[in-house]
Design an enzyme around this catalytic site. Structure first.
Site: not given
Length: 580
Positions: A553-554
């Protein structure tokens, strides 16, 4: 008149400046040509620099921590013929080396060995020629493997071996192999033991190729018998430091119940003493945030091993260490934040019959990597389904057409090509994080999880965008077989951009695959099933394939992941989209 030569760093390939991490000789030592002088280390590997000529060491021009490159002077040597006073020294030095005590025993064995060399070593040297030629068998070129572990010794002193007979079995992170001898003879000394790390050129055994008599061999064995004592002394500080560290056992390790990232275990001290560790161990420690100077070393020559790093992290966690992120998240006045509880120690045998079975090497290594990836990567999984009725019918017909060729096309081959098409459309999935930079890759190497008796491994299909379905089917079959046989090489498991984990032949609906760092996404595929699907007028049967896309999700947000999965499903439903 003395003849002093300077021995310099030779051409060491693409390496620029490398660091000296170990000095293998001392002033006064008598060395032979090709004997290792120092060990140097780059960011990615370590190597020993050999001597170009024989002689007596007169001066050492480098120290541990120095940066050297091609042409740097390492030592000054005096030709052996010009230094008669130093001549008695070679015998004990050679004895120590043949006993496998090379660097460890050198510092302490010389004073003790000199008096014995007059009584014992000289007769041994005289007796050797009468018994036949004695040769040392070394590790040959074994490809990209470096510093592999000896897991089995297949011969013993006194055994007669033939050419190409296996001497030892070695194991890397992902595979094992047997090392054969190129010559026949009788084993007079085994120079390695289980657990030793060896690489190209390491000594394995001594062989007498002639009919050596036992009487001639007996005196030569004396120095070897005395060599282990200094090595034991050298290991003593390491053992003491381990005892002082009070490391917990496996059963006392901290629970991996998704604690705050382990990167907060330590803050390395700048300018402190440098730990003795390989590049792979340094990288492993950096990923966990461990200061190697604080880790008690148990490896040879006081070297820090991967297990030392793991045990240190377990010790810190078992003592209730709290990561700064966890402490910051604790409510005010909560008394110091979260506390990590020790893993429960249970006597399982009191409840019934049990059997203790050690984890395979692959599972131990992959387990540590999986735990690191799960803790340090913010995973999110997007689940979707794809209509593969038409594709499955095409696959079955394709296999019938190619039945005589023996090539069997699996759904994995189609998945790999479909994934390549999706990666081209969504390039952020074909990337890796490097600090604050996102590295976008222009190549398409796709890994696939292969189930083996010893655990999961991930072979890689290289340049999948340039290969057809049939070629990919052949390569996946060959790599899967090599994986099951334990014969995969490191190069066949490196460089992946994206991984596929397929449980299609087993069962299940959806699952959460763990991302294979440094990749940023992984596709999980479960067993296809026939489902009724509403087409606007009626329910029609549809062969549906569950897709589980885990993403970092980064790098990737939820909308991009949903689009990726939807596009992948569209390609699988109509494979003509691959050519668009």
């Amino acid at each position: 008149m003395s003849n002093v030569n300077e021995l310099k760093v030779p051409d060491i390939g693409d390496f620029g400046e490398v660091e000296v991490i170990e000095i293998l000789v001392a002033v006064g030592d008598t060395i032979t040509a090709e004997q290792s002088l120092v060990t140097v280390e780059s960011d990615k590997s370590s190597m020993e620099i050999p001597a170009e000529a024989a002689g007596v060491i007169k001066a050492i021009k480098v120290k541990i921590g120095d940066k050297v490159s091609q042409g740097t002077v390492l030592v000054e040597v005096e030709a052996a013929g010009d230094a008669p006073a130093a001549k008695p020294a070679p015998e004990p030095a050679k004895a120590a080396t043949s006993a496998g005590a090379k660097p460890e025993a050198k510092a302490e064995s010389k004073p003790a060995a000199k008096p014995e060399s007059k009584a014992d070593d000289a007769p041994a040297a005289d007796a050797a020629p009468a018994g036949g030629a004695e040769e040392i068998v070394t590790v040959p070129d074994i490809g990209d493997f470096d510093s592999v572990e000896v897991i089995e010794v297949l011969v013993a002193v006194g055994d007669k071996v033939s050419a190409e007979q296996s001497l030892v079995t070695v194991e890397s992170d992902k595979s094992s192999m047997e090392i054969p001898t190129a010559i026949a003879g009788e084993v007079t000394e085994v120079l390695v033991k289980i657990g030793d790390k060896v690489s190209k050129g390491s000594n394995l055994v001594k062989l007498k190729s002639g009919g050596a008599s036992k009487a001639a061999a007996a005196p030569a064995a004396k120095p070897a018998a005395s060599a282990p004592a200094p090595a034991a002394k050298a290991d003593a500080p390491s053992a003491a430091s381990q005892q002082a560290g009070a490391q917990p056992s496996e059963s006392q390790a901290a629970t991996p119940s998704r604690p705050a990232p382990a990167a907060a275990v330590d803050t390395p001290v700048a300018g402190g003493p440098k730990a003795h560790a390989s590049p792979s161990v340094r990288k492993f420690a950096r990923e966990l945030g461990v200061d190697l100077t604080k880790v008690p070393a148990t490896g040879p020559k006081n070297r820090v091993t991967p297990d030392d790093v793991r045990n240190y992290v377990k010790q810190v966690m078992a003592q209730g260490a709290v990561a700064p992120a966890a402490a910051a998240a604790a409510p005010a006045g909560a008394g110091g934040g979260l506390q990590v509880l020790a893993w429960p120690k249970v006597d399982f045998a009191k409840f019934g019959e049990v059997e203790a079975k050690p984890l395979s090497r692959i599972k131990k290594i992959s387990g540590a990597n999986l735990h690191r990836n799960w803790v340090m990567i913010p995973h999110v999984t997007n689940n979707d389904e794809a209509d593969i009725g038409g594709l499955e019918a095409f696959r079955v017909s394709l296999n019938k057409e190619n039945e005589k060729s023996g090539v069997k096309v699996t759904m994995l081959a189609f998945l790999i090509k479909a994934v390549v098409a999706a990666l081209k459309k969504f390039p952020e999935f074909n990337a890796s994080l490097d600090g604050d930079n996102l590295v976008l890759k222009k190549y398409f190497h796709i890994g696939f999880a292969a189930d083996t008796p010893n655990g999961l491994v991930v072979p890689v299909i290289r340049d999948a965008d340039k290969k057809g379905i049939m070629q990919i089917a052949v390569e996946t079959g060959e790599l899967a077989k090599k994986a099951r046989d334990g014969k995969l090489g490191p190069a066949e498991m490196q460089g992946g951009c994206f991984s596929i984990s397929s449980l299609g032949g087993i069962g299940g609906t959806h699952f959460t695959p763990i991302i294979n760092a440094p990749e940023v996404a992984i596709l999980g595929v479960s067993k296809s099933a026939m489902k009724p699907v509403w087409d606007g007028k009626q329910f029609v049967p549809q062969l549906t394939l569950p897709l589980s896309l885990s993403y970092d999700h980064r790098v990737i947000d939820g909308a991009s992941a949903a689009r990726f999965n939807a596009y992948l499903g569209a390609v699988l439903a109509d494979f003509r989209r691959v050519i668009l």
